[in-house]
Design a protein around this motif. Structure first.
Motif, mmCIF file in Angstrom:
data_model
loop_
_atom_site.group_PDB
_atom_site.id
_atom_site.type_symbol
_atom_site.label_atom_id
_atom_site.label_comp_id
_atom_site.label_asym_id
_atom_site.label_seq_id
_atom_site.Cartn_x
_atom_site.Cartn_y
_atom_site.Cartn_z
ATOM 1 N N MET A 53 0.572 -2.187 2.934
ATOM 2 C CA MET A 53 -0.158 -0.957 4.062
ATOM 3 C C MET A 53 0.312 -1.446 5.457
ATOM 4 S SD MET A 53 -4.111 -1.435 2.370
ATOM 5 C CE MET A 53 -4.565 -0.294 3.722
ATOM 6 N N ARG A 54 0.587 -2.587 5.611
ATOM 7 C CA ARG A 54 1.320 -2.781 7.029
ATOM 8 C C ARG A 54 2.556 -2.187 7.059
ATOM 9 N NH1 ARG A 54 -0.807 -8.166 6.277
ATOM 10 N NH2 ARG A 54 1.540 -8.863 5.613
ATOM 11 N N ASP A 55 3.271 -2.200 6.184
ATOM 12 C CA ASP A 55 4.712 -1.677 6.217
ATOM 13 C C ASP A 55 4.506 -0.085 6.351
ATOM 14 O OD1 ASP A 55 6.066 -3.862 5.968
ATOM 15 O OD2 ASP A 55 6.202 -4.176 3.787
ATOM 16 N N SER A 56 3.494 0.670 5.710
ATOM 17 C CA SER A 56 3.386 1.958 5.840
ATOM 18 C C SER A 56 2.870 2.460 7.130
ATOM 19 C CB SER A 56 2.439 2.185 4.693
ATOM 20 O OG SER A 56 1.056 1.883 5.086
ATOM 21 N N VAL A 57 2.499 1.614 7.962
ATOM 22 C CA VAL A 57 2.016 1.925 9.392
ATOM 23 C C VAL A 57 3.569 2.644 10.119
ATOM 24 C CG1 VAL A 57 1.248 1.160 11.372
ATOM 25 C CG2 VAL A 57 0.306 0.446 9.667
ATOM 26 N N SER A 58 4.508 1.894 10.042
ATOM 27 C CA SER A 58 5.885 2.327 10.362
ATOM 28 C C SER A 58 6.196 3.908 10.046
ATOM 29 C CB SER A 58 6.981 1.531 9.984
ATOM 30 O OG SER A 58 6.726 0.337 10.649
ATOM 31 N N ILE A 59 5.961 4.231 8.825
ATOM 32 C CA ILE A 59 6.257 5.645 8.225
ATOM 33 C C ILE A 59 5.318 6.503 8.792
ATOM 34 C CG2 ILE A 59 6.168 6.969 6.353
ATOM 35 C CD1 ILE A 59 6.894 4.430 4.511
ATOM 36 N N SER A 60 3.991 6.229 8.988
ATOM 37 C CA SER A 60 2.827 6.897 9.820
ATOM 38 C C SER A 60 3.202 7.137 11.212
ATOM 39 C CB SER A 60 1.524 6.473 9.304
ATOM 40 O OG SER A 60 1.248 6.354 8.095
ATOM 41 N N GLN A 61 3.802 6.087 11.779
ATOM 42 C CA GLN A 61 4.183 6.171 13.327
ATOM 43 C C GLN A 61 5.071 7.260 13.503
ATOM 44 O OE1 GLN A 61 6.519 3.022 15.258
ATOM 45 N NE2 GLN A 61 4.751 2.590 16.022
ATOM 46 N N TYR A 62 6.501 7.100 12.530
ATOM 47 C CA TYR A 62 7.189 7.890 12.664
ATOM 48 C C TYR A 62 6.827 9.517 12.321
ATOM 49 C CZ TYR A 62 12.093 9.729 13.579
ATOM 50 O OH TYR A 62 13.081 10.396 13.850
ATOM 51 N N VAL A 267 -0.275 8.446 3.059
ATOM 52 C CA VAL A 267 0.838 7.383 3.403
ATOM 53 C C VAL A 267 0.248 5.965 3.544
ATOM 54 C CG1 VAL A 267 2.725 6.780 5.210
ATOM 55 C CG2 VAL A 267 2.461 9.317 4.200
ATOM 56 N N CYS A 268 -0.753 5.769 4.264
ATOM 57 C CA CYS A 268 -1.367 4.523 4.768
ATOM 58 C C CYS A 268 -2.272 3.805 3.575
ATOM 59 C CB CYS A 268 -2.214 4.680 6.012
ATOM 60 S SG CYS A 268 -1.299 4.905 7.607
ATOM 61 N N ARG A 269 -2.817 4.536 3.019
ATOM 62 C CA ARG A 269 -3.541 4.188 1.800
ATOM 63 C C ARG A 269 -3.316 4.484 0.524
ATOM 64 N NH1 ARG A 269 -6.613 -0.364 0.523
ATOM 65 N NH2 ARG A 269 -8.335 0.372 -0.797
ATOM 66 N N GLY A 270 -2.975 5.742 0.185
ATOM 67 C CA GLY A 270 -2.560 6.117 -1.208
ATOM 68 C C GLY A 270 -1.360 5.604 -1.638
ATOM 69 N N VAL A 271 -0.133 5.689 -1.044
ATOM 70 C CA VAL A 271 1.160 5.206 -1.428
ATOM 71 C C VAL A 271 0.981 3.746 -1.819
ATOM 72 C CG1 VAL A 271 3.381 4.890 -0.937
ATOM 73 C CG2 VAL A 271 2.444 7.009 -0.304
ATOM 74 N N PRO A 272 0.285 2.863 -0.767
ATOM 75 C CA PRO A 272 0.336 1.279 -1.112
ATOM 76 C C PRO A 272 -0.409 1.060 -2.229
ATOM 77 C CG PRO A 272 -0.177 1.787 1.413
ATOM 78 C CD PRO A 272 0.106 3.340 0.645
ATOM 79 N N LEU A 273 -1.479 1.664 -2.484
ATOM 80 C CA LEU A 273 -2.273 1.512 -3.725
ATOM 81 C C LEU A 273 -1.325 1.859 -5.077
ATOM 82 C CD1 LEU A 273 -5.972 2.708 -2.945
ATOM 83 C CD2 LEU A 273 -5.222 0.441 -3.578
ATOM 84 N N LEU A 274 -0.782 2.813 -4.791
ATOM 85 C CA LEU A 274 0.241 3.418 -6.010
ATOM 86 C C LEU A 274 1.362 2.337 -6.377
ATOM 87 C CD1 LEU A 274 0.566 7.243 -5.721
ATOM 88 C CD2 LEU A 274 -0.701 6.127 -7.387
ATOM 89 N N ALA A 275 1.886 1.950 -5.376
ATOM 90 C CA ALA A 275 3.043 0.793 -5.255
ATOM 91 C C ALA A 275 2.537 -0.479 -5.811
ATOM 92 C CB ALA A 275 3.500 0.613 -3.966
ATOM 93 N N TYR A 276 1.014 -0.862 -5.464
ATOM 94 C CA TYR A 276 0.575 -1.947 -5.626
ATOM 95 C C TYR A 276 0.145 -2.111 -7.183
ATOM 96 C CZ TYR A 276 -2.504 -6.122 -5.405
ATOM 97 O OH TYR A 276 -3.008 -7.542 -5.792
ATOM 98 N N LYS A 277 -0.281 -0.846 -7.739
ATOM 99 C CA LYS A 277 -0.527 -0.878 -9.148
ATOM 100 C C LYS A 277 0.487 -0.754 -10.293
ATOM 101 C CE LYS A 277 -4.925 1.358 -8.699
ATOM 102 N NZ LYS A 277 -5.748 2.688 -8.853
#
Length: 283
Positions: A53-62, A267-277
């Protein structure tokens, strides 16, 4: 086990990749030790949900940076943003960017900063000279084709952008950019030229090209330096950027605001959950 397999004169079966049939055994024979050395899921990476989730912040930022560029392009094409205002934005972005580099980049000295300023002055002069050429570059192409190609190029730019690091680095930390990051940068520059070719004057073309190049070349370096300096500052800057971009998109179009908000949440919540599962770990 049958009588033949229990014969004392029968040689021991060996697991070999090549060598043909072994005497006393069928060609497809295997014993209980056949799968002992098999390793399953050896390269599976168990991801930490909070880290993803922390790494996804960079994507959302850009994403927010690119959206703000699109908003400025729209306001400029609609003549809602004057040429002087756009030049003032360019100057403010350059000054704030250099100040952030001075405060965050330890290897950046005053002499290097002056060297960068000289390069920026030379680059700006060349851009001003080329502005009339950019304005008439696509006069024979229809506007619909220009917008379709521009949107396609920006999608390519977002997909191929290097979100882990900046393509341009401060002096002393330069690394060879990847092929995909170079393609991403070139796509954004070509898209900027297409947008600038639909502006009414050379001054507008110069201002919008300078703005686009400052963002696409300079902004990733600045955000990368902020992240290296302090992750908390990186999060604060990202959330402020998200709020500002959402406010501008809401003012521009309500449907686009809703779509952009859903994209940021995904991007901030859905993608990290999918990657985690995907790692097989239950949330």
């Amino acid at each position: 086990m049958d009588r033949e397999n229990s014969s004392p004169t029968r040689p021991k079966w060996r697991k070999v990749a090549y060598g043909g049939m072994q005497p006393g055994y069928d060609d497809n024979y295997t014993d209980d030790s056949f799968l002992e050395g098999m390793v399953t899921n050896a390269n599976v990476v168990k991801r930490d949900l909070m880290k993803v989730m922390r790494d996804s912040v960079s994507i959302s930022q850009y994403l927010c940076i690119v959206v703000l560029v699109g908003v400025v392009w729209t306001y400029t094409l609609n003549s809602s943003l004057s040429e002087k205002s756009l030049l003032l934005i360019d100057a403010s972005l350059l000054m704030s960017g250099f100040m952030i580099l001075l405060l965050t980049e330890k290897m950046l000295s005053l002499n290097q900063l002056l060297h960068y300023l000289a390069n920026v002055a030379f680059f700006t002069s060349g851009l001003y000279v080329l502005a009339p050429i950019y304005r008439t570059l696509t006069t024979s192409i229809s506007s619909d084709s220009i917008w379709a190609v521009t949107v396609s190029l920006m999608i390519i730019h977002l997909f191929l952008h290097d979100y882990a690091r900046s393509t341009v680095h401060a002096s002393g930390t330069w690394k060879n950019p990847t092929l995909t990051s170079c393609i991403s940068l070139n796509a954004s520059i070509v898209a900027s030229v297409f947008v600038a070719s639909r502006l009414p004057s050379s001054g507008y073309v110069f201002a919008i090209m300078l703005f686009s190049l400052v963002i696409f070349l300079f902004a990733p370096l600045v955000t990368h330096c902020i992240k290296k300096r302090s992750f908390c500052l990186h999060l604060l800057f990202s959330f402020v950027l998200m709020a500002v971009s959402l406010a501008f998109v809401y003012k521009l179009h309500r449907v686009l605001f809703f779509m952009f908000l859903v994209l940021l949440v995904f991007v901030c919540r859905g993608v990290p959950l999918l990657a985690y599962k995907d790692t097989g770990i239950q949330v």
